[in-house]
Design an enzyme around this catalytic site. Structure first.
Site, PDB file in Angstrom:
ATOM      1  N   GLY A  45       1.004  -1.283   0.160  1.00  0.00           N
ATOM      2  CA  GLY A  45       0.019   0.026   0.150  1.00  0.00           C
ATOM      3  C   GLY A  45       1.030   1.270  -0.137  1.00  0.00           C
ATOM      4  N   LEU A  46       0.242   2.438  -0.256  1.00  0.00           N
ATOM      5  CA  LEU A  46       0.980   3.702  -0.277  1.00  0.00           C
ATOM      6  C   LEU A  46       1.659   3.927   1.065  1.00  0.00           C
ATOM      7  CD1 LEU A  46      -1.681   5.701  -2.142  1.00  0.00           C
ATOM      8  CD2 LEU A  46       0.630   4.957  -2.973  1.00  0.00           C
ATOM      9  N   SER A  47       2.666   4.965   1.096  1.00  0.00           N
ATOM     10  CA  SER A  47       3.321   5.350   2.295  1.00  0.00           C
ATOM     11  C   SER A  47       1.987   5.973   3.205  1.00  0.00           C
ATOM     12  CB  SER A  47       4.405   6.460   1.876  1.00  0.00           C
ATOM     13  OG  SER A  47       4.818   7.125   3.248  1.00  0.00           O
ATOM     14  N   GLY A  48       2.008   5.621   4.461  1.00  0.00           N
ATOM     15  CA  GLY A  48       1.022   6.284   5.290  1.00  0.00           C
ATOM     16  C   GLY A  48      -0.553   5.544   5.148  1.00  0.00           C
ATOM     17  N   SER A  49      -0.424   4.387   4.542  1.00  0.00           N
ATOM     18  CA  SER A  49      -1.803   3.766   4.376  1.00  0.00           C
ATOM     19  C   SER A  49      -1.961   2.902   5.748  1.00  0.00           C
ATOM     20  CB  SER A  49      -1.501   2.732   3.271  1.00  0.00           C
ATOM     21  OG  SER A  49      -0.696   1.805   3.586  1.00  0.00           O
ATOM     22  N   GLY A  50      -1.039   2.591   6.431  1.00  0.00           N
ATOM     23  CA  GLY A  50      -1.127   1.767   7.609  1.00  0.00           C
ATOM     24  C   GLY A  50      -0.486   0.479   7.908  1.00  0.00           C
ATOM     25  N   LYS A  51       0.171   0.371   6.620  1.00  0.00           N
ATOM     26  CA  LYS A  51       0.857  -1.156   6.554  1.00  0.00           C
ATOM     27  C   LYS A  51       1.625  -1.517   7.705  1.00  0.00           C
ATOM     28  CE  LYS A  51       3.556  -0.237   3.160  1.00  0.00           C
ATOM     29  NZ  LYS A  51       3.120   1.239   3.081  1.00  0.00           N
ATOM     30  N   SER A  52       2.774  -1.024   7.998  1.00  0.00           N
ATOM     31  CA  SER A  52       3.374  -1.197   9.294  1.00  0.00           C
ATOM     32  C   SER A  52       2.498  -1.395  10.560  1.00  0.00           C
ATOM     33  CB  SER A  52       4.445  -0.312   9.494  1.00  0.00           C
ATOM     34  OG  SER A  52       5.485  -0.232   8.392  1.00  0.00           O
ATOM     35  N   SER A 119       6.209  -1.574  -1.867  1.00  0.00           N
ATOM     36  CA  SER A 119       6.438  -2.725  -3.094  1.00  0.00           C
ATOM     37  C   SER A 119       5.414  -2.426  -4.390  1.00  0.00           C
ATOM     38  CB  SER A 119       5.895  -4.049  -2.701  1.00  0.00           C
ATOM     39  OG  SER A 119       4.779  -4.293  -2.050  1.00  0.00           O
TER      40      SER A 119
END
Length: 211
Positions: A45-52, A119
């Site tokens: 997902g985009l940066s800031g999407s909440g992935k981590s 990614s």
């Protein structure tokens, strides 16, 4: 797109002294001992999407259930293994290639491993998927609108990208190719972090990855 690192390695002949070492303990024996179905949980997902944040919440839920897991975070990996890579398209490709190979080793050890990386390229995610059995790769699309990601901007990266301070920034000056058919589609903008994590853990339980 082919990484220059891959091209360089392809030009070098492999030494005949490098052979695959067969371990005394098999993959199947490790899986049986751990009593779980190993897999790569590939958060994209985009940066800031909440992935981590979501990946970390899932990892904690699984850990509390007694599941053997590990979390490979994009920023953390760049402190060591991928510390020599920048953020050009070629370096992003190599970044994902290395992480994919590491994740494959975790699966071989019988562990459920989460990877939280932007990614952005479909082809790179396919390379990661093709490294393991089809049942051992779970693509998780953290689908958060760009304006929401940009409004969060915890590191001020979008602001820098908009001003031209950061080049090749995904979603602004570099493309993000959304997954066409992810195993799990999480609409983060509509749910809490806990709800997102529960959706993923429920999928793992429903599909017999965990008991």
């Amino acid at each position: 797109m082919t990484s220059p690192y891959v091209e360089k390695n392809a030009q070098n002949e492999k030494s005949s002294d490098v052979v695959w070492h067969l371990a005394s303990v098999s993959h199947e024996e490790r899986v049986t001992q751990l009593n779980q179905k190993p897999a790569i949980l590939w958060f994209t997902g985009l940066s800031g999407s909440g992935k981590s944040t979501i990946a970390n919440a899932v990892d904690k839920m699984l850990f509390d259930l007694g599941i053997k897991t590990y979390l490979l975070d994009g920023d953390n990996v760049r402190h060591g293994l991928n510390g020599d890579l920048g953020f050009s398209d070629d370096d992003r490709v190599e970044n994902i290639r290395r992480v994919s190979e590491v994740a494959k080793l975790f699966v071989d050890a019988g562990i459920i491993v989460s990877t939280a990386f932007i990614s952005p390229f479909t082809s790179d995610r396919k390379i990661a998927r093709d490294l393991v059995d089809s049942s051992q790769f779970i693509e998780i699309f953290i689908d958060t609108p760009l304006d929401v990601c940009e409004s969060r901007d915890p590191k001020g990266l979008y602001k820098k990208a908009r001003s031209g301070e950061i080049k090749n920034f995904t979603g602004i000056s570099s493309a993000y190719e959304e997954p066409n058919a992810p195993e799990i589609h999480v609409k983060c903008g509509e749910k809490s972090i806990e709800q997102c994590a529960i959706q993923i853990v429920d999928y793992l339980r429903d599909n017999n990855y965990i008991r």
